[in-house]
Design an enzyme around this catalytic site. Sequence first.
Site, mmCIF file in Angstrom:
data_model
loop_
_atom_site.group_PDB
_atom_site.id
_atom_site.type_symbol
_atom_site.label_atom_id
_atom_site.label_comp_id
_atom_site.label_asym_id
_atom_site.label_seq_id
_atom_site.Cartn_x
_atom_site.Cartn_y
_atom_site.Cartn_z
ATOM 1 N N GLU A 88 0.801 -1.221 0.000
ATOM 2 C CA GLU A 88 0.000 0.000 0.000
ATOM 3 C C GLU A 88 0.834 1.271 0.000
ATOM 4 O O GLU A 88 1.977 1.278 0.442
ATOM 5 C CB GLU A 88 -0.882 0.023 1.260
ATOM 6 C CG GLU A 88 -1.727 -1.222 1.371
ATOM 7 C CD GLU A 88 -2.729 -1.181 2.505
ATOM 8 O OE1 GLU A 88 -3.759 -1.831 2.366
ATOM 9 O OE2 GLU A 88 -2.471 -0.496 3.505
ATOM 10 N N CYS A 101 3.362 8.602 0.903
ATOM 11 C CA CYS A 101 3.945 7.650 1.850
ATOM 12 C C CYS A 101 3.950 6.284 1.170
ATOM 13 O O CYS A 101 2.896 5.798 0.763
ATOM 14 C CB CYS A 101 3.072 7.637 3.110
ATOM 15 S SG CYS A 101 3.496 6.326 4.266
ATOM 16 N N CYS A 108 5.585 -6.928 7.514
ATOM 17 C CA CYS A 108 6.833 -6.530 8.163
ATOM 18 C C CYS A 108 7.241 -7.588 9.181
ATOM 19 O O CYS A 108 6.404 -8.081 9.930
ATOM 20 C CB CYS A 108 6.650 -5.187 8.874
ATOM 21 S SG CYS A 108 8.175 -4.599 9.665
ATOM 22 N N CYS A 112 6.095 -5.062 15.710
ATOM 23 C CA CYS A 112 5.764 -4.115 16.787
ATOM 24 C C CYS A 112 4.302 -4.318 17.206
ATOM 25 O O CYS A 112 3.427 -4.468 16.348
ATOM 26 C CB CYS A 112 5.997 -2.687 16.329
ATOM 27 S SG CYS A 112 7.695 -2.443 15.779
ATOM 28 N N CYS A 115 1.325 -1.971 15.869
ATOM 29 C CA CYS A 115 1.262 -1.690 14.430
ATOM 30 C C CYS A 115 0.536 -2.814 13.691
ATOM 31 O O CYS A 115 0.897 -3.988 13.837
ATOM 32 C CB CYS A 115 2.685 -1.539 13.907
ATOM 33 S SG CYS A 115 2.812 -1.457 12.115
ATOM 34 N N GLY A 158 6.341 -2.086 6.211
ATOM 35 C CA GLY A 158 7.675 -2.673 6.160
ATOM 36 C C GLY A 158 8.769 -1.841 6.784
ATOM 37 O O GLY A 158 8.599 -0.659 7.073
ATOM 38 N N GLU A 159 9.907 -2.483 6.994
ATOM 39 C CA GLU A 159 11.069 -1.834 7.597
ATOM 40 C C GLU A 159 12.119 -1.621 6.492
ATOM 41 O O GLU A 159 12.769 -2.582 6.072
ATOM 42 C CB GLU A 159 11.604 -2.720 8.741
ATOM 43 C CG GLU A 159 12.930 -2.303 9.301
ATOM 44 C CD GLU A 159 13.059 -0.798 9.576
ATOM 45 O OE1 GLU A 159 12.189 -0.222 10.249
ATOM 46 O OE2 GLU A 159 14.041 -0.201 9.097
ATOM 47 N N SER A 213 12.060 5.565 14.790
ATOM 48 C CA SER A 213 10.881 5.251 15.593
ATOM 49 C C SER A 213 11.356 4.875 16.988
ATOM 50 O O SER A 213 11.714 3.736 17.248
ATOM 51 C CB SER A 213 10.099 4.100 14.946
ATOM 52 O OG SER A 213 9.536 4.550 13.740
ATOM 53 N N LEU A 214 11.349 5.840 17.868
ATOM 54 C CA LEU A 214 11.924 5.656 19.204
ATOM 55 C C LEU A 214 10.896 5.031 20.153
ATOM 56 O O LEU A 214 11.124 3.988 20.731
ATOM 57 C CB LEU A 214 12.397 7.021 19.732
ATOM 58 C CG LEU A 214 13.147 6.992 21.050
ATOM 59 C CD1 LEU A 214 14.537 6.427 20.853
ATOM 60 C CD2 LEU A 214 13.240 8.397 21.649
ATOM 61 N N ASN A 289 -3.044 5.352 16.279
ATOM 62 C CA ASN A 289 -4.228 5.092 15.458
ATOM 63 C C ASN A 289 -4.728 3.681 15.731
ATOM 64 O O ASN A 289 -3.985 2.718 15.566
ATOM 65 C CB ASN A 289 -3.882 5.245 13.972
ATOM 66 C CG ASN A 289 -3.516 6.676 13.645
ATOM 67 O OD1 ASN A 289 -4.254 7.605 13.977
ATOM 68 N ND2 ASN A 289 -2.365 6.880 13.037
ATOM 69 N N CYS A 332 -0.961 6.125 9.869
ATOM 70 C CA CYS A 332 0.233 5.383 10.291
ATOM 71 C C CYS A 332 -0.150 4.104 11.012
ATOM 72 O O CYS A 332 -0.927 4.142 11.961
ATOM 73 C CB CYS A 332 1.042 6.184 11.296
ATOM 74 S SG CYS A 332 1.799 7.613 10.638
HETATM 75 N N1 SAH Z 1 9.077 0.318 9.807
HETATM 76 C C1 SAH Z 1 9.351 1.704 9.837
HETATM 77 C C2 SAH Z 1 8.491 2.514 8.880
HETATM 78 C C3 SAH Z 1 7.029 2.147 8.806
HETATM 79 S S1 SAH Z 1 6.064 2.465 10.265
HETATM 80 C C4 SAH Z 1 9.250 2.237 11.253
HETATM 81 O O1 SAH Z 1 8.783 1.528 12.132
HETATM 82 O O2 SAH Z 1 9.692 3.375 11.461
HETATM 83 C C5 SAH Z 1 5.914 4.248 10.213
HETATM 84 C C6 SAH Z 1 5.580 4.896 11.551
HETATM 85 O O3 SAH Z 1 4.240 4.604 11.969
HETATM 86 C C7 SAH Z 1 6.473 4.408 12.663
HETATM 87 O O4 SAH Z 1 6.961 5.477 13.436
HETATM 88 C C8 SAH Z 1 5.529 3.543 13.466
HETATM 89 O O5 SAH Z 1 5.971 3.390 14.759
HETATM 90 C C9 SAH Z 1 4.248 4.279 13.347
HETATM 91 N N2 SAH Z 1 3.066 3.482 13.692
HETATM 92 C C10 SAH Z 1 2.896 2.158 13.536
HETATM 93 N N3 SAH Z 1 1.656 1.781 13.945
HETATM 94 C C11 SAH Z 1 1.046 2.896 14.374
HETATM 95 C C12 SAH Z 1 -0.263 3.171 14.904
HETATM 96 N N4 SAH Z 1 -1.183 2.205 15.008
HETATM 97 N N5 SAH Z 1 -0.558 4.440 15.245
HETATM 98 C C13 SAH Z 1 0.348 5.417 15.069
HETATM 99 N N6 SAH Z 1 1.578 5.236 14.573
HETATM 100 C C14 SAH Z 1 1.934 3.986 14.235
HETATM 101 FE FE1 SF4 Z 2 7.304 -1.972 13.527
HETATM 102 FE FE2 SF4 Z 2 7.500 -0.256 11.454
HETATM 103 FE FE3 SF4 Z 2 7.369 -2.894 11.021
HETATM 104 FE FE4 SF4 Z 2 5.205 -1.603 11.917
HETATM 105 S S1 SF4 Z 2 6.192 -1.312 9.951
HETATM 106 S S2 SF4 Z 2 6.011 -3.581 12.653
HETATM 107 S S3 SF4 Z 2 6.147 -0.062 13.226
HETATM 108 S S4 SF4 Z 2 8.996 -1.805 12.098
#
Ligand code: SAH
Ligand code: SF4
Length: 349
Positions: A88, A101, A108, A112, A115, A158-159, A213-214, A289, A332
């Site tokens: 997507e 985006c 992925c 996390c 997510c 994805g990462e 993504s801290l 979200n 996100c």
């Molecule tokens: N994998 C990468 C890039 C994709 S995720 C990463 O993790 O950075 C992009 C951003 O969306 C990340 O900062 C992630 O932590 C955030 N994200 C993931 N799930 C989310 C959610 N349900 N609500 C808000 N932000 C979210």
């Molecule tokens: Fe974690 Fe980013 Fe992969 Fe979602 S897309 S599982 S936030 S690394």
Amino acid sequence: MTSRNKTPLLSLPIEALPGQGYRQRQLAEWLYGKGARQWEAMTDLPKGWRAELAEQYRLGEFAQVQAFPSRDGSVKYLYTLLDGQRTEAVYMPYPNRKTLCISSMVGCPAGCTFCATGRMGFGRNLTTAEILDQVLFVAYHQGHAPREIRNLVLMGMGEPLLNVDNVFAALERMLHPQGLALSPRRVTLSTVGIPRGIYRLAESGLGVRLALSLHAPDDETRQKIIPTAHRYSLAEIMEAVRHYYAQTKRRVTLEYTLLKGLNDHEWQARALAQHFKGLSVHVNLIPWNPWEGAPHQGSPRAQVLRFAALLEQQGIPTSVRWSRGRDVGAACGQLALAQPGGATAVGRG
Ligand code: SAH
Ligand code: SF4
């Protein structure tokens, strides 16, 4: 030859496109300048050559594309790839800029907990051509020349730093003056924190922005929500980020999704500020979200604002990213959700 057996034209570096000199430049212009998706459109190329090219190369990477327009103007694109897997992208038009985006994978592997993509698991890496074609297709569908898209974030599925070769090759074509001619300052790669990938990005010379993504200032909290945090400590990640900053002099963005009772405590705002004092960072707070079945709740709005104020008070520039496209699952971390109604099939890629 069927389309699936042909070489994706977008997989070639611009200098390696077929043809030479003027002809090669013409072909690059059709691809990246005008966004042609059919050979027939390339009217000033000799017919015989076009037929030869069509025999060997393919232009589109998608079997089908669906668009889901949100009430707020953003549009989620759902791409069915040639092998039937799906990924997507989200298009976000603002009055003064068009932002896109895009994804780097199907699903992925990082997993996390907050997510939806992480919940879905890993499908596969996207190829260079699939990463690039997300941009070209959106431009085509929106009636823009590809170069009208000026801002790009790798924050979809994805990462990206676990698919470094394909992501960097796609970025190289996006930044190339004969490619999408994007300014590296307007391209952001977001990572969960893969130190070796951050070093490679620093050394690549691509010069794009880095978002980390801290989500927590301490390893213990981080490990609860980010499985890869067991493998890479914050100290290791920060060392890589410092190296990236030393090489590029680009301010790093820290993304922080606020989860109720988990990472939204006052002490965590203070610890975060303590950690990053003196470093050139900017914190982007993301209200979480929701998605069905998620084991979390987002922090209430008042807490989001309070956390932001605490960081600001301690000298950390902070902004809150109120996500777009929530109603169509385009915000996100909501990608990979069951598809809402209201889709328009926009044809084959
Ligand atoms: N994998 C990468 C890039 C994709 S995720 C990463 O993790 O950075 C992009 C951003 O969306 C990340 O900062 C992630 O932590 C955030 N994200 C993931 N799930 C989310 C959610 N349900 N609500 C808000 N932000 C979210
Ligand atoms: Fe974690 Fe980013 Fe992969 Fe979602 S897309 S599982 S936030 S690394």
